[in-house]
Design a protein around this motif. Structure first.
Motif, PDB file in Angstrom:
ATOM      1  N   PRO A   1       0.821  -1.216   0.000  1.00 37.67           N
ATOM      2  CA  PRO A   1       0.000   0.000   0.000  1.00 37.67           C
ATOM      3  C   PRO A   1       0.854   1.265   0.000  1.00 37.67           C
ATOM      4  O   PRO A   1       2.029   1.253   0.372  1.00 37.67           O
ATOM      5  N   ASP A   2       0.238   2.373  -0.402  1.00 39.45           N
ATOM      6  CA  ASP A   2       0.896   3.672  -0.311  1.00 39.45           C
ATOM      7  C   ASP A   2       1.239   3.983   1.146  1.00 39.45           C
ATOM      8  O   ASP A   2       0.510   3.569   2.075  1.00 39.45           O
ATOM      9  N   ASN A   3       2.320   4.723   1.352  1.00 36.19           N
ATOM     10  CA  ASN A   3       2.658   5.268   2.676  1.00 36.19           C
ATOM     11  C   ASN A   3       2.708   4.183   3.761  1.00 36.19           C
ATOM     12  O   ASN A   3       2.153   4.354   4.843  1.00 36.19           O
ATOM     13  N   HIS A   4       3.395   3.098   3.481  1.00 36.68           N
ATOM     14  CA  HIS A   4       3.341   1.924   4.362  1.00 36.68           C
ATOM     15  C   HIS A   4       4.618   1.711   5.182  1.00 36.68           C
ATOM     16  O   HIS A   4       4.542   1.296   6.339  1.00 36.68           O
ATOM     17  N   PHE A   5       5.787   1.982   4.596  1.00 37.60           N
ATOM     18  CA  PHE A   5       7.057   1.639   5.253  1.00 37.60           C
ATOM     19  C   PHE A   5       7.772   2.883   5.786  1.00 37.60           C
ATOM     20  O   PHE A   5       7.718   3.956   5.192  1.00 37.60           O
ATOM     21  N   ASP A   6       8.462   2.678   6.909  1.00 39.01           N
ATOM     22  CA  ASP A   6       9.302   3.731   7.479  1.00 39.01           C
ATOM     23  C   ASP A   6      10.674   3.777   6.817  1.00 39.01           C
ATOM     24  O   ASP A   6      11.321   4.827   6.797  1.00 39.01           O
ATOM     25  N   CYS A   7      11.127   2.638   6.327  1.00 37.21           N
ATOM     26  CA  CYS A   7      12.457   2.575   5.719  1.00 37.21           C
ATOM     27  C   CYS A   7      12.481   1.492   4.650  1.00 37.21           C
ATOM     28  O   CYS A   7      11.881   0.419   4.829  1.00 37.21           O
ATOM     29  N   ILE A   8      13.155   1.783   3.547  1.00 36.80           N
ATOM     30  CA  ILE A   8      13.387   0.795   2.485  1.00 36.80           C
ATOM     31  C   ILE A   8      14.885   0.735   2.228  1.00 36.80           C
ATOM     32  O   ILE A   8      15.551   1.783   2.133  1.00 36.80           O
ATOM     33  N   THR A   9      15.410  -0.471   2.128  1.00 40.30           N
ATOM     34  CA  THR A   9      16.806  -0.656   1.740  1.00 40.30           C
ATOM     35  C   THR A   9      16.872  -1.528   0.494  1.00 40.30           C
ATOM     36  O   THR A   9      16.027  -2.404   0.292  1.00 40.30           O
ATOM     37  N   ILE A  10      17.869  -1.275  -0.332  1.00 43.25           N
ATOM     38  CA  ILE A  10      18.162  -2.149  -1.464  1.00 43.25           C
ATOM     39  C   ILE A  10      19.685  -2.189  -1.589  1.00 43.25           C
ATOM     40  O   ILE A  10      20.323  -1.175  -1.867  1.00 43.25           O
ATOM     41  N   ALA A  11      20.258  -3.349  -1.329  1.00 39.98           N
ATOM     42  CA  ALA A  11      21.708  -3.513  -1.293  1.00 39.98           C
ATOM     43  C   ALA A  11      22.168  -4.374  -2.464  1.00 39.98           C
ATOM     44  O   ALA A  11      21.787  -5.541  -2.561  1.00 39.98           O
ATOM     45  N   PHE A  12      22.954  -3.788  -3.340  1.00 39.77           N
ATOM     46  CA  PHE A  12      23.531  -4.479  -4.486  1.00 39.77           C
ATOM     47  C   PHE A  12      22.461  -5.118  -5.372  1.00 39.77           C
ATOM     48  O   PHE A  12      22.642  -6.208  -5.893  1.00 39.77           O
ATOM     49  N   GLY A  13      21.342  -4.404  -5.496  1.00 41.04           N
ATOM     50  CA  GLY A  13      20.256  -4.912  -6.319  1.00 41.04           C
ATOM     51  C   GLY A  13      19.772  -3.944  -7.381  1.00 41.04           C
ATOM     52  O   GLY A  13      19.250  -4.359  -8.414  1.00 41.04           O
ATOM     53  N   LEU A  14      19.949  -2.633  -7.156  1.00 35.05           N
ATOM     54  CA  LEU A  14      19.370  -1.661  -8.080  1.00 35.05           C
ATOM     55  C   LEU A  14      19.977  -1.779  -9.476  1.00 35.05           C
ATOM     56  O   LEU A  14      19.287  -1.572 -10.473  1.00 35.05           O
TER      57      LEU A  14
END
Length: 249
Positions: free
Chosen positions: A128-141
Motif C-alpha cells: 500500500p501507499d505510505n506503508h514503510f518507514d524505511c526501504i533498503t536495497i543492497a547491491f540490487g538496483l
C-alpha cells in the motif's frame, strides 16, 4: 529495435522484456554459494558496508522496514531485532531461489515472528501507499530493468518522512584504484566464480553490470527526479561502493 525496446545486460544489448529473465538465471545459478562468494570477493568488507547502511537507516522499534533484493537476508536479520515484536521486516526479492535461501537461513538462525517474505519486482512493489518507514536495497538496483520506475515505486510505499537507502557498487575516485579494480573485476572475479560457484559467466556479468550502473552524482539526481528529498551519498572504499540516502517529504 528502437532504444525503448532494448536495455543493457552487462555489456550486451537485450530486449527490455528479456532482462529480468536473464538476471534471474544469474542468481538461480549462484544462490547456493552467494554468501561464500560475497565474503571471498570483498574479503568480508561487504559486512562493514552493510553495517554502515543500517546505521544510516535510523530504524527503531516499531518501524516497518522493506529490504528489496534482500537475497540471503543479511540486512533483514539485523533489522528484525531492531524493530521488535511491534515492528515488521519484509524481505523481498524477485528471484525465488535467492528468497528461498534467505528464508531458510533466517529460520535456521531462529529469526521469525516479525519477518515476512515476498517475491516482488522492485518496479511494481505490491504494497500500500505510505506503508514503510524505511526501504533498503543492497547491491540490487543495478540489476533492475527500469531504475526510474523502481525508485518511484519505492517512493510511493514510503511514509512521509520515510527513508530509502541504496547500497551499490559505484565509481572509484582515484584513477589508480579504478585501474586496479578493473583488473580485479575482469580477471579475478570470473576465475573465482568458476572455482567456487562453478559459474564464471555470472561473475563476468557482475563486473559488467557494475560498470553500466550510474555513478554517484547520476544516481543522486535520479533519486531527486523520482521525488526524493535531501538526497546525499557516502563513498566507501574509495568509491568502489556508495550508499545513497533519500527522504520522502
Amino acid at each position: 529495435m528502437s532504444e525503448e525496446d532494448t536495455t543493457h545486460f552487462g555489456y550486451r544489448d537485450v530486449k527490455t522484456e528479456e532482462k529480468a529473465g536473464l538476471v534471474r538465471g544469474v542468481f538461480d545459478s549462484v544462490a547456493s554459494r552467494y554468501d561464500v562468494m560475497n565474503d571471498l570477493m570483498s574479503a568480508g568488507v561487504h559486512r562493514i558496508w552493510k553495517r554502515f547502511t543500517i546505521e544510516l537507516s535510523g530504524v527503531r522499534r516499531g518501524n516497518r522496514v522493506l529490504d528489496i533484493a534482500g537475497g540471503t537476508g543479511d540486512l533483514a536479520a539485523k533489522f528484525a531485532p531492531m524493530v521488535g515484536d511491534e515492528g515488521e521486516v519484509v524481505l523481498a526479492d524477485i528471484n525465488a531461489s535467492m528468497l528461498r535461501v534467505g528464508r531458510d537461513r533466517l529460520i535456521d538462525n531462529g529469526i521469525r515472528g516479525n519477518l515476512h517474505y515476498v517475491q516482488a519486482d522492485a518496479q511494481y512493489l505490491p504494497f500500500p501507499d505510505n506503508h514503510f518507514d524505511c526501504i533498503t536495497i543492497a547491491f540490487g538496483l543495478r540489476n533492475v530493468t527500469d531504475k526510474d520506475k523502481a525508485l518511484r515505486s519505492m517512493l510511493r510505499i514510503l511514509k512521509p518522512g520515510g527513508r530509502l537507502l541504496v547500497l551499490e557498487f559505484s565509481k572509484p575516485r582515484n584513477p589508480l584504484l579504478s585501474r586496479a579494480y578493473d583488473a580485479y573485476s575482469f580477471s579475478v572475479l570470473p576465475f573465482m566464480g568458476k572455482l567456487v560457484a562453478g559459474d564464471s559467466e555470472s561473475y563476468q556479468y557482475l563486473a559488467e553490470s557494475i560498470r553500466m550502473h550510474p555513478d554517484q552524482e547520476t544516481l543522486r539526481q535520479m533519486m531527486e527526479d523520482a521525488g526524493f528529498a535531501r538526497c546525499d551519498y557516502h563513498d566507501m572504499t574509495g568509491g568502489v561502493v556508495a550508499v545513497h540516502r533519500g527522504v520522502k517529504d
